[in-house]
Scaffold this motif. Structure first.
Motif, mmCIF file in Angstrom:
data_model
loop_
_atom_site.group_PDB
_atom_site.id
_atom_site.type_symbol
_atom_site.label_atom_id
_atom_site.label_comp_id
_atom_site.label_asym_id
_atom_site.label_seq_id
_atom_site.Cartn_x
_atom_site.Cartn_y
_atom_site.Cartn_z
ATOM 1 N N ALA A 2 -19.245 -11.749 -10.910
ATOM 2 C CA ALA A 2 -18.557 -10.216 -10.500
ATOM 3 C C ALA A 2 -18.287 -8.937 -10.001
ATOM 4 N N SER A 3 -18.153 -7.457 -9.414
ATOM 5 C CA SER A 3 -17.758 -6.762 -8.737
ATOM 6 C C SER A 3 -16.570 -7.536 -8.484
ATOM 7 N N PRO A 4 -15.355 -6.733 -8.471
ATOM 8 C CA PRO A 4 -14.644 -6.476 -7.771
ATOM 9 C C PRO A 4 -13.815 -6.405 -6.450
ATOM 10 N N PHE A 5 -13.559 -7.123 -4.920
ATOM 11 C CA PHE A 5 -13.194 -6.784 -3.873
ATOM 12 C C PHE A 5 -12.824 -5.665 -4.040
ATOM 13 N N ARG A 6 -12.966 -4.647 -3.537
ATOM 14 C CA ARG A 6 -11.485 -3.344 -3.656
ATOM 15 C C ARG A 6 -11.013 -2.784 -2.904
ATOM 16 N N ILE A 7 -9.603 -3.019 -2.786
ATOM 17 C CA ILE A 7 -8.458 -2.882 -1.589
ATOM 18 C C ILE A 7 -7.917 -1.308 -1.752
ATOM 19 N N MET A 8 -7.800 0.075 -1.242
ATOM 20 C CA MET A 8 -6.794 1.057 -1.524
ATOM 21 C C MET A 8 -5.422 0.470 -0.107
ATOM 22 N N THR A 9 -4.584 1.372 -0.059
ATOM 23 C CA THR A 9 -3.529 1.440 0.517
ATOM 24 C C THR A 9 -3.265 2.552 0.479
ATOM 25 N N VAL A 10 -3.604 3.222 1.836
ATOM 26 C CA VAL A 10 -3.089 5.090 1.743
ATOM 27 C C VAL A 10 -1.949 4.725 2.759
ATOM 28 N N CYS A 11 -1.376 6.077 2.184
ATOM 29 C CA CYS A 11 0.063 6.782 3.574
ATOM 30 C C CYS A 11 0.154 8.162 2.648
ATOM 31 N N THR A 12 1.039 8.677 3.076
ATOM 32 C CA THR A 12 1.265 10.328 2.644
ATOM 33 C C THR A 12 1.239 10.762 1.258
ATOM 34 N N GLY A 13 1.984 10.410 0.865
ATOM 35 C CA GLY A 13 2.268 10.953 -0.643
ATOM 36 C C GLY A 13 2.174 9.992 -1.692
ATOM 37 N N ASN A 14 1.867 8.783 -1.610
ATOM 38 C CA ASN A 14 1.752 7.815 -2.622
ATOM 39 C C ASN A 14 3.065 7.654 -2.782
ATOM 40 N N ILE A 15 4.325 7.612 -2.565
ATOM 41 C CA ILE A 15 5.303 7.622 -2.950
ATOM 42 C C ILE A 15 6.318 6.113 -2.345
ATOM 43 N N CYS A 16 5.160 6.083 -0.947
ATOM 44 C CA CYS A 16 7.140 4.945 -0.946
ATOM 45 C C CYS A 16 5.884 3.871 0.072
ATOM 46 N N ARG A 17 5.240 4.295 0.957
ATOM 47 C CA ARG A 17 5.019 3.162 1.803
ATOM 48 C C ARG A 17 3.596 2.768 1.094
ATOM 49 N N SER A 18 2.403 3.508 0.917
ATOM 50 C CA SER A 18 0.835 2.741 -0.251
ATOM 51 C C SER A 18 1.105 1.987 -1.263
ATOM 52 N N PRO A 19 2.189 2.838 -2.223
ATOM 53 C CA PRO A 19 2.721 1.952 -3.431
ATOM 54 C C PRO A 19 3.304 0.422 -3.212
ATOM 55 N N MET A 20 4.713 0.935 -2.248
ATOM 56 C CA MET A 20 4.614 -1.015 -1.695
ATOM 57 C C MET A 20 3.691 -1.578 -1.018
ATOM 58 N N ALA A 21 2.787 -1.110 -0.765
ATOM 59 C CA ALA A 21 1.581 -2.045 -0.115
ATOM 60 C C ALA A 21 0.823 -2.716 -1.153
ATOM 61 N N GLU A 22 0.824 -1.549 -1.913
ATOM 62 C CA GLU A 22 -0.445 -2.367 -3.294
ATOM 63 C C GLU A 22 0.587 -3.307 -4.130
ATOM 64 N N VAL A 23 1.863 -3.153 -4.278
ATOM 65 C CA VAL A 23 2.915 -4.277 -5.498
ATOM 66 C C VAL A 23 2.658 -5.576 -4.220
ATOM 67 N N VAL A 24 3.304 -5.093 -2.978
ATOM 68 C CA VAL A 24 2.956 -6.245 -2.509
ATOM 69 C C VAL A 24 1.792 -7.290 -2.305
ATOM 70 N N LEU A 25 0.518 -6.866 -1.915
ATOM 71 C CA LEU A 25 -0.484 -7.259 -2.854
ATOM 72 C C LEU A 25 -1.327 -7.636 -3.681
ATOM 73 N N LYS A 26 -0.388 -7.328 -4.575
ATOM 74 C CA LYS A 26 -0.988 -7.514 -5.338
ATOM 75 C C LYS A 26 -0.248 -9.170 -6.461
ATOM 76 N N ALA A 27 0.809 -8.925 -5.836
ATOM 77 C CA ALA A 27 1.664 -10.000 -6.443
ATOM 78 C C ALA A 27 1.214 -11.353 -4.768
ATOM 79 N N ARG A 28 0.467 -11.000 -4.041
ATOM 80 C CA ARG A 28 0.265 -12.226 -2.237
ATOM 81 C C ARG A 28 -1.101 -12.191 -3.842
ATOM 82 N N LEU A 29 -1.627 -11.594 -3.926
ATOM 83 C CA LEU A 29 -3.780 -12.160 -4.366
ATOM 84 C C LEU A 29 -3.475 -13.020 -6.146
ATOM 85 N N ALA A 30 -2.548 -12.775 -6.040
ATOM 86 C CA ALA A 30 -2.092 -13.107 -7.993
ATOM 87 C C ALA A 30 -1.824 -14.842 -7.214
#
Length: 167
Positions: A2-30
């Motif tokens: 099946a197609s994956p469930f898709r999660i997008m995190t969003v902040c202002t410039g995409n260099i601090c908060r949202s990529p931090m959330a991306e990294v943490v979520l990928k690790a926790r999901l794994a």
């Protein structure tokens, strides 16, 4: 498969908060065995940092906490991103408003809605769930941001698991 469930995190410039959330979520999901079933990526509502890597302080704090930080480039959210995401996690109420102006799909939520210790709020108080921007601060501000992201990660993983079970 099946197609994956898709999660997008969003902040202002995409260099601090949202990529931090991306990294943490990928690790926790794994860790939860969902790494192949859930796709996570991040964007920003602004193009001011387009093409830039994750902020060096955000990267340092993530590595300090044991996360692997991939090479990536900041980019602005697109209509296609919003159309393909199953769950959009905004870092602030302001980001959520901007995203909701771009889509009428009910996929936009504040990241901290998934933190069980976050305050219960109604629409007027959404800003109480904002994840503070560490950009103008020091390393302790980035550590605080990471702690806020980590606090909500379990709830996001649970929501993804539930969504996958309904498919």
């Amino acid at each position: 498969m099946a197609s994956p469930f898709r999660i997008m995190t969003v902040c202002t410039g995409n260099i601090c908060r949202s990529p931090m959330a991306e990294v943490v979520l990928k690790a926790r999901l794994a860790e939860a065995g969902l790494g192949d079933a859930v796709e996570v990526w991040s964007t920003g509502v602004s193009s001011e940092e387009h093409g830039n890597p994750i902020d060096r302080r955000a990267s340092a704090v993530l590595r300090e906490a044991g996360y692997t930080v991939p090479r990536r480039s900041a980019r602005r959210v697109t209509a296609a991103d919003l159309g393909s995401a199953d769950l959009v996690l905004a870092m602030t109420a302001g980001h959520a408003r901007r995203l909701r102006d771009l889509t009428d799909r009910p996929v936009v939520h504040l990241y901290r809605e998934f933190d069980p210790a976050a305050p219960a709020v109604d629409g007027l108080d959404e800003h109480l769930l904002d994840i503070d921007d560490p950009w103008y601060g020091g390393m302790d501000d980035f550590r605080t941001t990471l702690a806020q992201v980590e606090a909500g990660a379990g709830g996001v993983v649970a929501a993804a698991r539930e969504a996958l079970a309904r498919r």
